[in-house]
Design a protein around this motif. Structure first.
Motif, PDB file in Angstrom:
ATOM      1  N   ASP A   1       3.745   2.538   2.025  1.00 22.15           N
ATOM      2  CA  ASP A   1       5.123   1.596   2.014  1.00 22.15           C
ATOM      3  C   ASP A   1       4.811   1.564   0.031  1.00 22.15           C
ATOM      4  O   ASP A   1       3.537   1.968  -0.746  1.00 22.15           O
ATOM      5  CB  ASP A   1       4.491   0.320   2.082  1.00 22.15           C
TER       6      ASP A   1
ATOM      7  N   ILE B   1       5.293  -0.811  -1.818  1.00 20.76           N
ATOM      8  CA  ILE B   1       4.790  -1.403  -2.192  1.00 20.76           C
ATOM      9  C   ILE B   1       3.622  -1.661  -2.205  1.00 20.76           C
ATOM     10  O   ILE B   1       2.703  -2.402  -2.720  1.00 20.76           O
ATOM     11  CB  ILE B   1       5.780  -3.528  -1.944  1.00 20.76           C
ATOM     12  N   ARG B   2       2.826  -2.170  -1.301  1.00 17.91           N
ATOM     13  CA  ARG B   2       1.977  -2.171  -0.557  1.00 17.91           C
ATOM     14  C   ARG B   2       1.091  -0.996  -0.385  1.00 17.91           C
ATOM     15  O   ARG B   2       0.012  -1.000  -0.012  1.00 17.91           O
ATOM     16  CB  ARG B   2       1.923  -2.708   1.172  1.00 17.91           C
ATOM     17  N   GLY B   3       1.445   0.099  -1.079  1.00 13.08           N
ATOM     18  CA  GLY B   3       0.711   1.445  -0.405  1.00 13.08           C
ATOM     19  C   GLY B   3       0.017   2.234   1.135  1.00 13.08           C
ATOM     20  O   GLY B   3       0.840   1.435   2.315  1.00 13.08           O
TER      21      GLY B   3
ATOM     22  N   VAL C   1      -0.773   1.934   4.616  1.00 15.02           N
ATOM     23  CA  VAL C   1      -0.943   1.146   5.456  1.00 15.02           C
ATOM     24  C   VAL C   1      -1.841   1.779   6.895  1.00 15.02           C
ATOM     25  O   VAL C   1      -0.220   2.835   7.453  1.00 15.02           O
ATOM     26  CB  VAL C   1      -0.283  -0.415   6.001  1.00 15.02           C
TER      27      VAL C   1
ATOM     28  N   GLU D   1       7.646  -9.081   4.442  1.00 16.12           N
ATOM     29  CA  GLU D   1       6.187  -8.620   5.157  1.00 16.12           C
ATOM     30  C   GLU D   1       6.418  -9.112   6.422  1.00 16.12           C
ATOM     31  O   GLU D   1       5.401  -8.473   7.408  1.00 16.12           O
ATOM     32  CB  GLU D   1       5.424  -9.587   4.212  1.00 16.12           C
TER      33      GLU D   1
ATOM     34  N   LEU E   1       6.470  -6.123   8.844  1.00 18.58           N
ATOM     35  CA  LEU E   1       5.357  -5.192   8.323  1.00 18.58           C
ATOM     36  C   LEU E   1       4.475  -4.388   9.866  1.00 18.58           C
ATOM     37  O   LEU E   1       4.299  -3.355  10.236  1.00 18.58           O
ATOM     38  CB  LEU E   1       4.510  -5.483   7.299  1.00 18.58           C
TER      39      LEU E   1
ATOM     40  N   HIS F   1       7.774  -3.259   2.219  1.00 25.02           N
ATOM     41  CA  HIS F   1       7.432  -4.717   2.826  1.00 25.02           C
ATOM     42  C   HIS F   1       7.934  -5.720   1.263  1.00 25.02           C
ATOM     43  O   HIS F   1       6.722  -5.512   0.875  1.00 25.02           O
ATOM     44  CB  HIS F   1       6.752  -4.891   3.849  1.00 25.02           C
TER      45      HIS F   1
ATOM     46  N   PRO G   1       7.084  -8.895  -0.454  1.00 25.83           N
ATOM     47  CA  PRO G   1       5.967 -10.344  -0.678  1.00 25.83           C
ATOM     48  C   PRO G   1       6.695 -11.188   0.137  1.00 25.83           C
ATOM     49  O   PRO G   1       7.349 -11.714  -0.141  1.00 25.83           O
ATOM     50  CB  PRO G   1       5.500 -10.240  -1.936  1.00 25.83           C
TER      51      PRO G   1
ATOM     52  N   ASN H   1       5.635  -6.342  -6.775  1.00 29.25           N
ATOM     53  CA  ASN H   1       4.655  -6.272  -6.127  1.00 29.25           C
ATOM     54  C   ASN H   1       4.390  -7.189  -4.376  1.00 29.25           C
ATOM     55  O   ASN H   1       5.468  -7.893  -4.119  1.00 29.25           O
ATOM     56  CB  ASN H   1       3.246  -7.153  -7.013  1.00 29.25           C
ATOM     57  N   LYS H   2       2.779  -6.912  -4.278  1.00 33.20           N
ATOM     58  CA  LYS H   2       2.254  -7.212  -3.056  1.00 33.20           C
ATOM     59  C   LYS H   2       1.982  -8.401  -2.679  1.00 33.20           C
ATOM     60  O   LYS H   2       2.110  -9.674  -1.681  1.00 33.20           O
ATOM     61  CB  LYS H   2       2.041  -6.172  -2.354  1.00 33.20           C
TER      62      LYS H   2
END
Ligand code: GLU
Length: 450
Positions: free
Chosen positions: A133, A135-137, A139, A180, A183, A205, A207, A272-273
């Motif tokens: 992702d 934004i979230r790296g 997963v 999000e 997700l 995704h 925040p 940012n998440k």
């Protein structure tokens, strides 16, 4: 760059009859990404839920995207019109043994023939799906958490994941930028896309939006519909600028700026998440800044719906647009929302403005002096020349004669005439737009309360 390499993004709302601020933020971030990269923005209405497949439920989506200035290059495409395509995709999965038929009791059936009353489940392989992702790296989801999930319902409709994955693939969506809350469905969509031989989009995704108690914004608890903000008098420009900062910020830290600059500054990888606080005080501050930045004519046009509304507190025949126009320089600084205008000018149009009791208690000079001051003011204003400077000096002189300063002698006059202790500068509009008789009548009415 060839156009084949340019991003293709989509805003894919389900129709609900209103546009949630969270969905508006999602639409905006997709649009910002498309406009900042030269990519393509697609609008896809995810209306596979038959009970929600009514045109009036999509109207708010179109209306409020336009209000915010979010345009799209393709669409609106309606998912409900793609039923046959979704059926074919399911058939393809059945034929490849990537899915299987179930009866009403959810028992697996032999064969691959889709038929009424039969659901279809995806045959989830063993393993792990890793979503990278933006934004979230990374997963990672173990497939035991997914199980064999339904992709086609026994009523003959596709599930969200199936339709969503097929449409993203068919529309060559490169980036799925969305909330999000979705997700958890993403690994399933990735599995479906891959089983169909398609490359899933890159996911980003966004925040969650939270309120001041750090709870997810909810329709029940919070004011979440754009319509409500528009009605309260938020400018689209302020709202769009504010929404752009929910989870993202420009590298140079300048938050209030034209959309063209936001497009220039926007980087998807800078989102940012951490949950984003939907800060009403900040939104109101932005709105005040944008209101102050309007040219008088533009402000008047924006105020018109709040002045000409049948909700306005004055009788419509007493309303005078020229009076409001002359008040603009006196009130522009004070407005936080467009609807605030009513409290600034109502006393000029209401025959007898209702008195705010707290203001009155606060403003009258305590003791018997107050009676004398109001009586003195009434007597002095009865025959002084009716121009703002003379009236002002007259009021102050009466106060001085009783040993009170200017602000104390003005306060009861303001509350008697306007109904409140705060408002625009008093004397000029009072003398220009109210008659001596109207002012004296209000002063006498206030005096009789003492
Ligand atoms: N239709 C989904 C929703 O409104 C969004 C799907 C997506 O963006 O992938 O929640």
């Amino acid at each position: 760059m060839s156009s084949a390499e340019l991003p293709r993004v989509r805003f894919a709302p389900s129709p609900t009859g209103y546009l949630h601020v969270g969905s508006a933020r999602t639409a905006l971030f997709n649009w910002l990404y498309a406009r900042s990269t030269g990519g393509t923005m697609v609008l896809r209405i995810e209306d596979t839920d038959e009970s929600r497949n009514r045109p009036e439920l999509t109207d708010a989506i179109f209306e409020y995207l336009e209000w915010l200035g979010i345009d799209y290059d393709e669409g609106p495409l309606y998912q409900s019109e793609r039923r046959e395509r979704h059926r074919k995709a399911v058939q393809q999965l059945l034929d490849g043994d990537r899915a299987y038929l179930c009866d009403a009791d959810d028992n697996e059936l032999p064969g691959t023939e889709m038929a009424a009353g039969r659901a279809v489940r995806f045959r989830t392989p063993e393993g792990t799906t890793v979503i990278d992702d933006v934004i979230r790296g990374e997963v990672a989801v173990d497939h035991t958490q997914l199980g064999d999930f339904v992709i086609w319902r026994s009523d003959g409709s596709p599930t969200f994941v199936l339709a969503n994955a097929v449409d993203d693939a068919d529309m060559a969506i490169t980036h799925a930028i969305r909330g999000e809350d979705l997700l958890s469905s993403t690994p399933r969509a990735v599995l479906v896309a891959e089983a169909l031989g398609a490359a899933p989009p890159i996911y980003a995704h966004l925040p969650l939006l939270v309120n001041e108690q750090r709870k997810k914004l909810s329709k029940r608890r919070d004011d979440v519909s754009l319509e409500s903000y528009r009605q309260q008098g938020y400018l689209a420009s302020a709202m769009a600028n504010y929404l752009a900062l929910l989870g993202w910020g420009p590298r140079d830290g300048v938050e209030i700026r034209p959309m063209a600059e936001i497009i220039e500054q926007f980087r998807l990888e800078d989102v940012n998440k951490a949950p984003a606080f939907f800060d009403l005080a900040k939104l109101e501050h932005f709105n005040g800044v944008y209101i102050r930045g309007l040219e008088p004519d533009a402000l008047l046009a924006a105020l018109a719906p709040h002045l000409e509304s049948d909700q306005a507190p004055w009788p419509p025949e007493r309303y005078r647009p020229d009076v409001v126009a002359s008040m603009i320089p006196l009130v522009q600084e004070k407005l936080r929302t467009l609807s605030d205008i009513q409290r600034q000018v109502d006393w000029l149009f209401c025959p007898d403005p209702s008195m705010d009791e707290k203001s009155w208690d606060k403003s009258v000079v305590r003791g018997k002096a107050s009676v004398e001051i109001l009586d003195g003011t009434i007597a002095a204003l009865a025959d002084c020349p009716w121009d703002p400077d003379t009236v002002k000096d007259t009021v102050f002189a009466v106060g001085e004669a009783h040993g009170v300063n200017r602000s104390k002698s003005q306060a009861p006059v303001r509350v008697a005439v306007t109904g409140r202790s705060v408002g625009p500068p008093l004397f000029e509009p009072m003398v220009d737009h109210l008659t001596r008789e109207e002012v004296l009548r209000r002063l006498q009415a206030a005096r009789s309360q003492l």
